[in-house]
Design a protein around this motif. Structure first.
Motif, PDB file in Angstrom:
ATOM      1  N   ASP A  34       8.203  -3.621  -5.464  1.00 13.29           N
ATOM      2  CA  ASP A  34       7.116  -3.704  -4.567  1.00 13.29           C
ATOM      3  C   ASP A  34       6.175  -2.362  -4.841  1.00 13.29           C
ATOM      4  O   ASP A  34       6.920  -1.361  -4.639  1.00 13.29           O
ATOM      5  N   VAL A  35       4.990  -2.465  -4.646  1.00 12.00           N
ATOM      6  CA  VAL A  35       4.112  -1.414  -4.736  1.00 12.00           C
ATOM      7  C   VAL A  35       3.000  -1.732  -3.797  1.00 12.00           C
ATOM      8  O   VAL A  35       2.154  -2.551  -4.171  1.00 12.00           O
ATOM      9  N   GLN A  36       2.913  -0.853  -2.603  1.00 12.89           N
ATOM     10  CA  GLN A  36       1.660  -0.984  -1.700  1.00 12.89           C
ATOM     11  C   GLN A  36       1.430   0.300  -1.048  1.00 12.89           C
ATOM     12  O   GLN A  36       2.314   1.098  -0.758  1.00 12.89           O
ATOM     13  N   GLY A  37       0.052   0.555  -0.972  1.00 11.87           N
ATOM     14  CA  GLY A  37      -0.114   1.537  -0.357  1.00 11.87           C
ATOM     15  C   GLY A  37      -0.221   1.634   1.105  1.00 11.87           C
ATOM     16  O   GLY A  37       0.222   0.375   1.697  1.00 11.87           O
ATOM     17  N   GLY A  38      -0.164   2.538   1.936  1.00  7.10           N
ATOM     18  CA  GLY A  38       0.029   2.431   3.038  1.00  7.10           C
ATOM     19  C   GLY A  38      -1.468   1.877   4.030  1.00  7.10           C
ATOM     20  O   GLY A  38      -2.360   1.423   3.263  1.00  7.10           O
ATOM     21  N   THR A  39      -1.276   1.943   5.010  1.00  2.00           N
ATOM     22  CA  THR A  39      -2.423   1.714   5.968  1.00  2.00           C
ATOM     23  C   THR A  39      -2.784   2.820   7.012  1.00  2.00           C
ATOM     24  O   THR A  39      -1.827   3.487   7.405  1.00  2.00           O
ATOM     25  N   ASP A  40      -4.141   2.853   7.537  1.00  2.00           N
ATOM     26  CA  ASP A  40      -4.415   3.904   8.448  1.00  2.00           C
ATOM     27  C   ASP A  40      -4.131   3.202   9.889  1.00  2.00           C
ATOM     28  O   ASP A  40      -3.781   2.336   9.984  1.00  2.00           O
ATOM     29  N   LYS A  41      -4.604   4.228  10.975  1.00  2.00           N
ATOM     30  CA  LYS A  41      -4.394   3.619  12.175  1.00  2.00           C
ATOM     31  C   LYS A  41      -4.944   2.379  12.606  1.00  2.00           C
ATOM     32  O   LYS A  41      -4.626   1.709  13.540  1.00  2.00           O
ATOM     33  N   ASP A  42      -6.174   2.086  11.672  1.00  2.00           N
ATOM     34  CA  ASP A  42      -6.858   1.056  12.132  1.00  2.00           C
ATOM     35  C   ASP A  42      -6.425  -0.365  11.238  1.00  2.00           C
ATOM     36  O   ASP A  42      -6.992  -1.418  11.333  1.00  2.00           O
ATOM     37  N   GLY A  43      -5.340  -0.226  10.413  1.00  2.00           N
ATOM     38  CA  GLY A  43      -4.996  -1.262   9.562  1.00  2.00           C
ATOM     39  C   GLY A  43      -5.593  -1.383   8.132  1.00  2.00           C
ATOM     40  O   GLY A  43      -5.028  -2.181   7.677  1.00  2.00           O
TER      41      GLY A  43
END
Length: 473
Positions: A34-43
């Protein structure tokens, strides 16, 4: 599993970290599965933070000093992927350069998981870089086709499916332009046996189930083939697995290390290899890591062969490439033309620009495009058009080379055989150097085992007196 200094944390620790609540968003996840970047506080999705991976995995940055040494020793300009920090991280590349400088042998090892009929551009880029390394270093290359892994992980596939994919992907790999005199491609399902399987068994005995679970996140529902597979991927890093290439004398071939070009998500496999290589008296493999080619939808995920709309395949025609980029490539431009001219585009987010970083050879043109887009002078449509042109040329050239790959040539690459390796014969002809015993080790050994010399008369008399005291005379 205890983390080796300079190695990434266990997979389960990464997974737990990525799932932990974060007031500022969610953390990224980078694993072989699984390769996924993160998300910011607004998703909103974030690009993968590779500097963070260097810190978390405790790898080393390929800095300007190392690149300068590479160029000085090889006499070759670093590949565009190295110049642009797309190939960005390493383990022991400096030691491989030491061997190259001393004319001591090593080999290259990389691989492909055959999960579809055709590879996409993200698969071909690492092979193109590996070809460059092979030409620069003039060393043999082994390429593993993990058809067994794809069968074990996907219950919908048959053995016949994965073997068919492996053969078709072999044609793709050959079309990159590898030298058949220096390259051995092998299917796990077809090749594993003999010396290779001996190493699989020996390596497997050094790894516990708990260590495998800790590294890869296996659970009690995983089939036992999945649990053992890391041992198979690991032992291709050992020269003794390939006696047809490196000879049948393991006392010599076991001294030959390898360099593994791979994407950073594969690092955990070779962390395990490095952890356990010493128990088998084999050298640790060196690694050189590249970033992921982003999916068309953006830099928060890598291109995936199983998701057609995220990928540009090496079988796509020019019209399909144009359609995919125009319709799906994420833009770093502003919402309106006026805002774009005022604020400029964001090249770090724009997929078309990121693709040009991978494929466009000319550094000056790339910099001109960057400045034009970030200043707002170059619009998104023009940037996409330049990207489309470059991809169409890259894929067309590849397809023309692939059309010339015959079944006979595929068979030649797949055949175990001796490869052209100038430094190997000289190395194998040398006497095996025995390690010099330190004075401290010699003294300790003599204390336990004696010196091997006849005891003195005084020592004999002393021993006789001691045996009388304990009633052994």
């Amino acid at each position: 599993m205890a983390d080796e200094p300079g190695q990434p944390p266990a997979m389960t620790q990464q997974s737990l970290a990525s799932q932990a609540p974060d007031l500022n968003g969610t953390a990224q996840s980078v694993t072989p599965f699984d390769v996924q970047g993160g998300t910011d506080k607004d998703g909103k999705p974030l690009a993968i933070d590779y500097n963070k991976l260097i810190i978390e995995f405790q790898t080393k940055l390929i800095d300007d000093e190392l690149l300068a040494r590479f160029e000085r020793l090889t006499g070759r300009r670093p590949h565009r992927l190295m110049r642009r920090k797309i190939v960005f991280s390493h383990r022991d590349l400096d030691q491989i350069l030491d061997r190259y400088e001393k004319k001591e042998p090593f080999f290259l090892y990389t691989g492909r998981g055959p999960s579809s009929d055709s590879m996409h551009i993200g698969h071909v880029i690492p092979f193109e870089f590996t070809k460059y390394l092979q030409e620069v270093f003039d060393v043999p290359l082994v390429i593993m086709l993990t058809d067994d892994e794809k069968y074990l992980f996907n219950p919908k596939l048959t053995i016949e499916d994965v073997q068919g994919f492996a053969r078709k992907n072999t044609k793709d790999i050959i079309a990159v332009g590898f030298n058949p005199k220096k390259t051995f491609i092998f299917s796990d399902l077809d090749y594993m046996g003999g010396a290779f399987y001996h190493n699989v068994v020996k390596f497997s005995r050094t790894v516990t189930v708990n260590q495998s679970k800790g590294a890869f996140g296996h659970n009690d529902s995983s089939n036992i083939g999945i649990v053992q597979f890391p041992a198979i991927q690991s032992v291709a890093a050992f020269a003794t697995s390939f006696p047809s290439i490196f000879g049948s004398n393991p006392s010599k071939s076991s001294q030959i290390p390898c360099l593994i070009p791979c994407a950073i998500d594969q690092d955990v496999y070779f962390r395990m290899t490095r952890d356990h290589a010493a128990q088998l008296k084999y050298p640790k493999p060196a690694l050189i890591h590249c970033v992921f080619l982003p999916a068309l939808q953006g830099a928060s995920q890598k291109m995936s062969a199983s998701k057609d709309h995220t990928s540009i395949y090496m079988s796509d025609d020019p019209g399909r490439i144009k359609n995919k980029v125009n319709r799906h490539a994420f833009s770093g431009g502003q919402d309106t033309r006026e805002e774009h001219k005022r604020l400029g585009g964001r090249t770090e987010l724009d997929v078309s620009f990121q693709y040009l970083k991978f494929f466009l050879e000319d550094d000056d043109e790339l910099e001109e495009i960057r400045q034009g887009y970030e200043s707002g002078e170059l619009e998104t449509g023009a940037l996409k058009a330049r990207c489309i042109k470059e991809l169409q040329i890259f894929v067309k050239d590849f397809q023309e080379r692939k059309a010339k790959v015959s079944d006979e040539l595929v068979d030649e690459f797949l055949k175990p055989r001796k490869l052209d390796f100038p430094d190997l014969d000289e190395f194998l002809a040398r006497e095996v150097e025995k390690p010099t015993e330190s004075k401290a080790a010699k003294k300790k050994k003599e204390k336990v085992m004696g010196t091997g010399k006849p005891p003195s008369e005084a020592a004999v008399e002393k021993l006789a007196e001691e045996t009388k005291k304990v009633g052994l005379d």
